[in-house]
Design an enzyme around this catalytic site. Structure first.
Site, mmCIF file in Angstrom:
data_model
loop_
_atom_site.group_PDB
_atom_site.id
_atom_site.type_symbol
_atom_site.label_atom_id
_atom_site.label_comp_id
_atom_site.label_asym_id
_atom_site.label_seq_id
_atom_site.Cartn_x
_atom_site.Cartn_y
_atom_site.Cartn_z
ATOM 1 N N GLU A 156 0.846 -1.205 0.000
ATOM 2 C CA GLU A 156 0.000 0.000 0.000
ATOM 3 C C GLU A 156 0.876 1.248 0.000
ATOM 4 O OE1 GLU A 156 -2.396 1.560 -0.747
ATOM 5 O OE2 GLU A 156 -4.002 1.598 0.719
ATOM 6 N N ASP A 157 0.331 2.343 -0.491
ATOM 7 C CA ASP A 157 1.093 3.593 -0.525
ATOM 8 C C ASP A 157 1.167 4.251 0.846
ATOM 9 O OD1 ASP A 157 -1.636 4.222 -0.516
ATOM 10 O OD2 ASP A 157 -1.527 5.630 -2.190
ATOM 11 N N ASP A 160 -3.459 5.883 6.637
ATOM 12 C CA ASP A 160 -3.890 7.134 7.225
ATOM 13 C C ASP A 160 -4.800 6.788 8.414
ATOM 14 O OD1 ASP A 160 -4.153 9.978 7.157
ATOM 15 O OD2 ASP A 160 -6.012 9.826 6.043
ATOM 16 N N PHE A 171 -0.427 16.484 4.102
ATOM 17 C CA PHE A 171 -0.871 15.863 2.860
ATOM 18 C C PHE A 171 0.313 15.718 1.908
ATOM 19 C CE2 PHE A 171 -2.999 15.271 -1.158
ATOM 20 C CZ PHE A 171 -3.949 14.326 -0.784
ATOM 21 N N ASP A 204 -1.413 10.916 -4.939
ATOM 22 C CA ASP A 204 -1.917 12.023 -5.766
ATOM 23 C C ASP A 204 -2.592 13.117 -4.964
ATOM 24 O OD1 ASP A 204 -4.258 10.278 -5.191
ATOM 25 O OD2 ASP A 204 -5.293 11.727 -6.455
ATOM 26 N N ARG A 221 1.294 11.784 -9.116
ATOM 27 C CA ARG A 221 1.632 10.388 -8.824
ATOM 28 C C ARG A 221 3.019 10.037 -9.359
ATOM 29 N NH1 ARG A 221 -2.908 7.608 -6.875
ATOM 30 N NH2 ARG A 221 -4.908 8.276 -7.714
HETATM 31 P P1 IMP Z 1 -7.263 5.329 5.168
HETATM 32 O O1 IMP Z 1 -6.036 4.727 5.818
HETATM 33 O O2 IMP Z 1 -8.387 4.377 4.991
HETATM 34 O O3 IMP Z 1 -7.684 6.601 5.859
HETATM 35 O O4 IMP Z 1 -6.955 5.827 3.702
HETATM 36 C C1 IMP Z 1 -5.765 5.700 3.093
HETATM 37 C C2 IMP Z 1 -5.916 6.227 1.688
HETATM 38 O O5 IMP Z 1 -6.176 7.648 1.687
HETATM 39 C C3 IMP Z 1 -4.617 6.044 0.956
HETATM 40 O O6 IMP Z 1 -4.567 4.824 0.284
HETATM 41 C C4 IMP Z 1 -4.580 7.244 0.028
HETATM 42 O O7 IMP Z 1 -5.232 6.929 -1.183
HETATM 43 C C5 IMP Z 1 -5.364 8.307 0.750
HETATM 44 N N1 IMP Z 1 -4.458 9.251 1.451
HETATM 45 C C6 IMP Z 1 -4.305 9.396 2.774
HETATM 46 N N2 IMP Z 1 -3.409 10.340 3.085
HETATM 47 C C7 IMP Z 1 -2.955 10.822 1.908
HETATM 48 C C8 IMP Z 1 -1.974 11.830 1.556
HETATM 49 O O8 IMP Z 1 -1.322 12.484 2.390
HETATM 50 N N3 IMP Z 1 -1.793 12.044 0.219
HETATM 51 C C9 IMP Z 1 -2.470 11.347 -0.732
HETATM 52 N N4 IMP Z 1 -3.388 10.400 -0.448
HETATM 53 C C10 IMP Z 1 -3.626 10.132 0.856
HETATM 54 MG MG MG Z 2 -4.373 4.256 -1.786
#
Ligand code: IMP
Ligand code: MG
Length: 175
Positions: A98-99, A102, A151, A158, A164
């Site tokens: 995963e990238d 959050d 962010f 992105d 990206r």
């Molecule tokens: P969560 O952990 O379910 O809140 O969501 C994670 C997803 O939110 C990631 O896979 C990203 O697509 C997006 N995301 C969260 N923080 C960032 C950021 O700082 N930049 C870009 N995308 C983000």
């Molecule tokens: Mg993602």
């Protein structure tokens, strides 16, 4: 798109050195096994490609794409599969790539769903982690970089589908 600029947070050299290091750690961890890498599109693609180049044990790849169910993922945490995996993961040693993690909602849902498919093992690695933002507990096996609550873009991440392709991690500044 609101006026903004992007400041470098982690250089390309630092990102790639860290991914190379992780590739070696993972290769050791899975010695004698075959890794099935599962990339979460779209953000995870750049990280997975770079990581896969440094994995020395046999390795296969698959991709899946998820999105929020009926709008606000951030509050529901229920994700819809937009593109499912092509291959079964039953009895495979699966490593999800995963990238960024959050709130943890997306990944905690996804990992549970994948676990139901009975892989031999299921682990998670992420390029970036924002621990301060965590709402749902999710077990992360490998983190390349912990970052503050800002962010970020680049290396797959992105801002409104832009950036990206940046080869480094940047912070979006609105001032
Ligand atoms: P969560 O952990 O379910 O809140 O969501 C994670 C997803 O939110 C990631 O896979 C990203 O697509 C997006 N995301 C969260 N923080 C960032 C950021 O700082 N930049 C870009 N995308 C983000
Ligand atoms: Mg993602």
């Amino acid at each position: 798109m609101e006026k903004h600029r992007v400041e470098t947070l982690i250089s390309q050299e630092a990102v790639e050195a860290k991914i190379k290091e992780l590739g070696a750690i993972i290769s050791k961890e899975y010695e004698g096994k075959q890794i099935h890498l599962v990339c979460v599109l779209r953000g995870g693609a750049f990280f997975m490609c770079e990581l896969a180049k440094h994995i020395t044990v046999p390795c296969s790849l698959d991709f899946m794409s998820v999105s929020s169910y009926g709008g606000d993922t951030k509050s529901s945490g229920v994700v819809k599969i937009v593109k499912d995996l092509d291959d079964s993961i039953k009895d495979k040693d699966v490593l999800v790539v995963e990238d960024i993690i959050d709130s943890g909602r997306t990944l905690s849902y996804l990992m549970e769903m994948l676990r139901d498919r009975k892989p031999a093992s299921l682990k998670l690695c992420t390029l970036l982690d924002k621990p301060d933002r965590r709402v749902v507990d999710v077990k992360v096996d490998h983190v390349c970089f912990e970052i503050p609550d800002e962010f970020v873009v680049g290396y797959g991440l992105d801002y409104d589908q832009r950036y990206r392709n940046l080869p480094y991690i940047g912070v979006v500044k609105f001032d």
